[in-house]
Design an enzyme around this catalytic site. Sequence first.
Site, PDB file in Angstrom:
ATOM      1  N   ASN A 147       6.371  -2.884  -4.519  1.00  0.00           N
ATOM      2  CA  ASN A 147       7.397  -3.917  -4.756  1.00  0.00           C
ATOM      3  C   ASN A 147       8.436  -3.489  -5.792  1.00  0.00           C
ATOM      4  O   ASN A 147       9.602  -3.815  -5.686  1.00  0.00           O
ATOM      5  CB  ASN A 147       6.762  -5.263  -5.121  1.00  0.00           C
ATOM      6  CG  ASN A 147       5.912  -5.210  -6.364  1.00  0.00           C
ATOM      7  OD1 ASN A 147       5.423  -4.145  -6.757  1.00  0.00           O
ATOM      8  ND2 ASN A 147       5.709  -6.340  -6.998  1.00  0.00           N
ATOM      9  N   LYS A 174      -1.190   7.836  -7.827  1.00  0.00           N
ATOM     10  CA  LYS A 174      -1.093   7.595  -6.391  1.00  0.00           C
ATOM     11  C   LYS A 174       0.053   6.618  -6.195  1.00  0.00           C
ATOM     12  O   LYS A 174      -0.023   5.469  -6.602  1.00  0.00           O
ATOM     13  CB  LYS A 174      -2.380   7.010  -5.811  1.00  0.00           C
ATOM     14  CG  LYS A 174      -2.302   6.950  -4.282  1.00  0.00           C
ATOM     15  CD  LYS A 174      -3.169   5.893  -3.673  1.00  0.00           C
ATOM     16  CE  LYS A 174      -2.561   4.511  -3.670  1.00  0.00           C
ATOM     17  NZ  LYS A 174      -1.336   4.343  -2.862  1.00  0.00           N
ATOM     18  N   PRO A 185       3.151   4.518  -3.972  1.00  0.00           N
ATOM     19  CA  PRO A 185       3.118   3.647  -2.795  1.00  0.00           C
ATOM     20  C   PRO A 185       3.574   4.396  -1.539  1.00  0.00           C
ATOM     21  O   PRO A 185       4.679   4.939  -1.499  1.00  0.00           O
ATOM     22  CB  PRO A 185       4.116   2.540  -3.168  1.00  0.00           C
ATOM     23  CG  PRO A 185       4.998   3.138  -4.212  1.00  0.00           C
ATOM     24  CD  PRO A 185       4.277   4.245  -4.880  1.00  0.00           C
ATOM     25  N   GLU A 186       2.736   4.419  -0.508  1.00  0.00           N
ATOM     26  CA  GLU A 186       3.058   5.141   0.727  1.00  0.00           C
ATOM     27  C   GLU A 186       4.251   4.521   1.453  1.00  0.00           C
ATOM     28  O   GLU A 186       4.979   5.199   2.158  1.00  0.00           O
ATOM     29  CB  GLU A 186       1.838   5.148   1.673  1.00  0.00           C
ATOM     30  CG  GLU A 186       0.684   6.019   1.216  1.00  0.00           C
ATOM     31  CD  GLU A 186      -0.081   5.432   0.047  1.00  0.00           C
ATOM     32  OE1 GLU A 186      -0.071   4.193  -0.118  1.00  0.00           O
ATOM     33  OE2 GLU A 186      -0.667   6.215  -0.739  1.00  0.00           O
ATOM     34  N   GLY A 206      -1.524  -4.234  -8.451  1.00  0.00           N
ATOM     35  CA  GLY A 206      -1.595  -4.669  -7.059  1.00  0.00           C
ATOM     36  C   GLY A 206      -2.311  -5.997  -6.958  1.00  0.00           C
ATOM     37  O   GLY A 206      -2.311  -6.778  -7.911  1.00  0.00           O
ATOM     38  N   SER A 207      -2.935  -6.242  -5.819  1.00  0.00           N
ATOM     39  CA  SER A 207      -3.550  -7.552  -5.601  1.00  0.00           C
ATOM     40  C   SER A 207      -4.868  -7.693  -6.367  1.00  0.00           C
ATOM     41  O   SER A 207      -5.535  -6.706  -6.674  1.00  0.00           O
ATOM     42  CB  SER A 207      -3.790  -7.767  -4.107  1.00  0.00           C
ATOM     43  OG  SER A 207      -4.684  -6.797  -3.627  1.00  0.00           O
ATOM     44  N   GLU A 220      -3.280  -4.755 -13.681  1.00  0.00           N
ATOM     45  CA  GLU A 220      -2.130  -5.672 -13.568  1.00  0.00           C
ATOM     46  C   GLU A 220      -2.190  -6.272 -12.172  1.00  0.00           C
ATOM     47  O   GLU A 220      -1.753  -5.648 -11.205  1.00  0.00           O
ATOM     48  CB  GLU A 220      -0.828  -4.894 -13.722  1.00  0.00           C
ATOM     49  CG  GLU A 220      -0.548  -4.422 -15.113  1.00  0.00           C
ATOM     50  CD  GLU A 220      -0.049  -5.530 -16.010  1.00  0.00           C
ATOM     51  OE1 GLU A 220       0.355  -6.590 -15.501  1.00  0.00           O
ATOM     52  OE2 GLU A 220      -0.081  -5.330 -17.225  1.00  0.00           O
ATOM     53  N   LEU A 221      -2.732  -7.465 -12.052  1.00  0.00           N
ATOM     54  CA  LEU A 221      -3.033  -7.992 -10.715  1.00  0.00           C
ATOM     55  C   LEU A 221      -2.115  -9.159 -10.358  1.00  0.00           C
ATOM     56  O   LEU A 221      -1.117  -9.404 -11.022  1.00  0.00           O
ATOM     57  CB  LEU A 221      -4.517  -8.377 -10.670  1.00  0.00           C
ATOM     58  CG  LEU A 221      -5.457  -7.247 -11.131  1.00  0.00           C
ATOM     59  CD1 LEU A 221      -6.900  -7.680 -11.092  1.00  0.00           C
ATOM     60  CD2 LEU A 221      -5.241  -5.972 -10.325  1.00  0.00           C
ATOM     61  N   CYS A 247       5.338  -9.986  -9.052  1.00  0.00           N
ATOM     62  CA  CYS A 247       4.086 -10.599  -9.515  1.00  0.00           C
ATOM     63  C   CYS A 247       4.344 -11.720 -10.523  1.00  0.00           C
ATOM     64  O   CYS A 247       3.534 -12.626 -10.660  1.00  0.00           O
ATOM     65  CB  CYS A 247       3.137  -9.550 -10.072  1.00  0.00           C
ATOM     66  SG  CYS A 247       3.870  -8.501 -11.317  1.00  0.00           S
TER      67      CYS A 247
HETATM   68  P1  NAD Z   1      -2.913  -4.830  -0.434  1.00  0.00           P
HETATM   69  O1  NAD Z   1      -3.886  -5.629  -1.202  1.00  0.00           O
HETATM   70  O2  NAD Z   1      -3.346  -4.161   0.827  1.00  0.00           O
HETATM   71  O3  NAD Z   1      -2.270  -3.699  -1.350  1.00  0.00           O
HETATM   72  C1  NAD Z   1      -1.775  -3.929  -2.634  1.00  0.00           C
HETATM   73  C2  NAD Z   1      -1.554  -2.557  -3.284  1.00  0.00           C
HETATM   74  O4  NAD Z   1      -2.822  -1.956  -3.518  1.00  0.00           O
HETATM   75  C3  NAD Z   1      -0.814  -1.546  -2.393  1.00  0.00           C
HETATM   76  O5  NAD Z   1       0.029  -0.777  -3.198  1.00  0.00           O
HETATM   77  C4  NAD Z   1      -1.920  -0.667  -1.793  1.00  0.00           C
HETATM   78  O6  NAD Z   1      -1.489   0.661  -1.524  1.00  0.00           O
HETATM   79  C5  NAD Z   1      -2.930  -0.671  -2.909  1.00  0.00           C
HETATM   80  N1  NAD Z   1      -4.299  -0.520  -2.443  1.00  0.00           N
HETATM   81  C6  NAD Z   1      -4.905  -1.191  -1.446  1.00  0.00           C
HETATM   82  N2  NAD Z   1      -6.203  -0.809  -1.340  1.00  0.00           N
HETATM   83  C7  NAD Z   1      -6.407   0.126  -2.311  1.00  0.00           C
HETATM   84  C8  NAD Z   1      -7.522   0.897  -2.730  1.00  0.00           C
HETATM   85  N3  NAD Z   1      -8.736   0.751  -2.156  1.00  0.00           N
HETATM   86  N4  NAD Z   1      -7.368   1.770  -3.744  1.00  0.00           N
HETATM   87  C9  NAD Z   1      -6.165   1.895  -4.365  1.00  0.00           C
HETATM   88  N5  NAD Z   1      -5.069   1.198  -4.030  1.00  0.00           N
HETATM   89  C10 NAD Z   1      -5.190   0.316  -3.013  1.00  0.00           C
HETATM   90  O7  NAD Z   1      -1.761  -5.798  -0.118  1.00  0.00           O
HETATM   91  P2  NAD Z   1      -0.261  -5.668   0.386  1.00  0.00           P
HETATM   92  O8  NAD Z   1      -0.163  -6.253   1.766  1.00  0.00           O
HETATM   93  O9  NAD Z   1       0.343  -4.319   0.168  1.00  0.00           O
HETATM   94  O10 NAD Z   1       0.352  -6.702  -0.626  1.00  0.00           O
HETATM   95  C11 NAD Z   1      -0.159  -8.013  -0.527  1.00  0.00           C
HETATM   96  C12 NAD Z   1      -0.524  -8.603  -1.825  1.00  0.00           C
HETATM   97  O11 NAD Z   1      -0.733  -7.672  -2.870  1.00  0.00           O
HETATM   98  C13 NAD Z   1       0.601  -9.481  -2.301  1.00  0.00           C
HETATM   99  O12 NAD Z   1       0.487 -10.735  -1.720  1.00  0.00           O
HETATM  100  C14 NAD Z   1       0.409  -9.509  -3.783  1.00  0.00           C
HETATM  101  O13 NAD Z   1      -0.468 -10.553  -4.119  1.00  0.00           O
HETATM  102  C15 NAD Z   1      -0.284  -8.208  -4.104  1.00  0.00           C
HETATM  103  N6  NAD Z   1       0.615  -7.250  -4.763  1.00  0.00           N
HETATM  104  C16 NAD Z   1       0.807  -7.412  -6.086  1.00  0.00           C
HETATM  105  C17 NAD Z   1       1.659  -6.552  -6.761  1.00  0.00           C
HETATM  106  C18 NAD Z   1       1.895  -6.716  -8.241  1.00  0.00           C
HETATM  107  O14 NAD Z   1       2.948  -6.347  -8.714  1.00  0.00           O
HETATM  108  N7  NAD Z   1       0.930  -7.234  -9.000  1.00  0.00           N
HETATM  109  C19 NAD Z   1       2.322  -5.548  -6.073  1.00  0.00           C
HETATM  110  C20 NAD Z   1       2.101  -5.403  -4.699  1.00  0.00           C
HETATM  111  C21 NAD Z   1       1.227  -6.268  -4.044  1.00  0.00           C
END
Ligand code: NAD
Length: 478
Positions: free
Chosen positions: A152, A175, A177-178, A228-229, A250-251, A284
């Site tokens: 994002n 790592k 973002p792909e 991430g999430s 940072e979730l 986020c």
């Molecule tokens: P997702 O949960 O599949 O991925 C979120 C991020 O985590 C991605 O960058 C992904 O590459 C990474 N990821 C996923 N599985 C992983 C693993 N096993 N090991 C390491 N990294 C991993 O979700 P998404 O569809 O990409 O995004 C959906 C939700 O993720 C959003 O609704 C939001 O809540 C959350 N998100 C939060 C942020 C943030 O800034 N906190 C950023 C991106 C996504």
Amino acid sequence: MNYPNTQLYIDGHWRAGSTGATLPVTNPATGVVIGTVSSATTTDLEDALSAAERGFDIWRRTPARERARIMYTVAGLLRERIEAIATLMTLEQGKPLTESRLETLVAADVVEWFAGEAMRAYGRVIPPRSTFVSQNVLREPVGVVAAFSPWNFPINQLVRKISAALAAGCSIIAKGPEETPASPAALVQAFADGGVPPGVIALVFGDPAQMSTHLIAHPVVRKITFTGSTAVGKQLAAQAGAHMKRMTMELGGHAPVLVCEDADISNAARILAAGKFRNAGQVCISPTRFLVHERVYAQFVEEFSVVARALRVGDGLDETTGMGPLANRRRVDAMERLLADALARGARLVTGGTQIDRAGYFFTPTVIGEVPVEAQVMNEEPFGPIAPILPFSDLDAAIKEANRLPVGLAAYAFTRSLASAHRISNGLESGMISINHAGLALPETPNGGLKESGYGAEGGSEAIESYLVTKFVTQMNV
Ligand code: NAD
């Protein structure tokens, strides 16, 4: 501008993965594949780990002042390269060019902030009980860091991790973002061109679960940092816990907004709508659960919706675009699901709520009123351009509703009453609270969450702490 195929950065070189495998990268404004990114194997990760061990050995012994000098050079390079980096970011992520430029400038500010912190990572001297004893607390870099950053904010999520690690004297395997690899690669190139030695930074892409499993368990890695999430963060925290690794998480959040009846409503509506639809809501700390006092509710909904309707949605490369596409199809599907659920539960569609009839992942800025708190959108971080608004009559009840969810990252409030502001800042369970303006996520201020939003801060003087370990040395002077 031609969009490049991104490779892995390992031991000071860009290279393909050991099997030559790549993943496609799509422009979310067109749905068209614009390039590829190399996918790393375990062999590539092992190369990055060996290089990071060597890099750590060099970098930890590089004087803090020299590390800072290199980082100041990197900040200058980022500013010089703003147009190229911003264009890559808009092509792969979709956000308007103005936002991509701002993200690049903020990245430069982050690098500079941490360059200064490198020279302030002080230890301390503890007064001894005997004149023959000295007691020193040393602060040392934790070691090789494994970082995982999302799509994002392709460079800003990453630059906070790289800069804090480098300021502390750590090496880092990131790592990236792909979905959005080229702008992070441009960021890492700036660090390389600024003089960071080979091995100190690696940038890899590939299968996220496979890579995180390998890196977190590896004995060379001493610290994990993830943005991430919450769902993925919990998995990674469990893995890190099994290996007793330090971590920063940072979730996700679901930022509540409290608009009191004594607030400047027009100002609140303008600031909050800008915050809500920035990066198409994929932020986020985006304001996402709007609780508005019943006496000013109608005015707020109207003024907020005027801004939403006026936003020009389109390709971020067009300078007149106010809001770009969502990052991928998953997010559009999520918007449709959340909206349908809210409407089925009795919410009122005020504006938006449609896809746009063109290629790419577009969804119009959407406002829904009188949303029941049971609706999915009031319980699940929307991460998209949908603003649920509901009225409240009692501030304490509104604070309770704001605290109802298990997450607590950011929160916003608008009021002219000092007493209400005090009640809100004391009462909200949130890592960051912004009252009467949008003032979060500056490099010099703490950036982090409470409850299931994670732990550790990625800004402010707290941020470098988690990249340092404390070593106590007591010595009898014989
Ligand atoms: P997702 O949960 O599949 O991925 C979120 C991020 O985590 C991605 O960058 C992904 O590459 C990474 N990821 C996923 N599985 C992983 C693993 N096993 N090991 C390491 N990294 C991993 O979700 P998404 O569809 O990409 O995004 C959906 C939700 O993720 C959003 O609704 C939001 O809540 C959350 N998100 C939060 C942020 C943030 O800034 N906190 C950023 C991106 C996504």
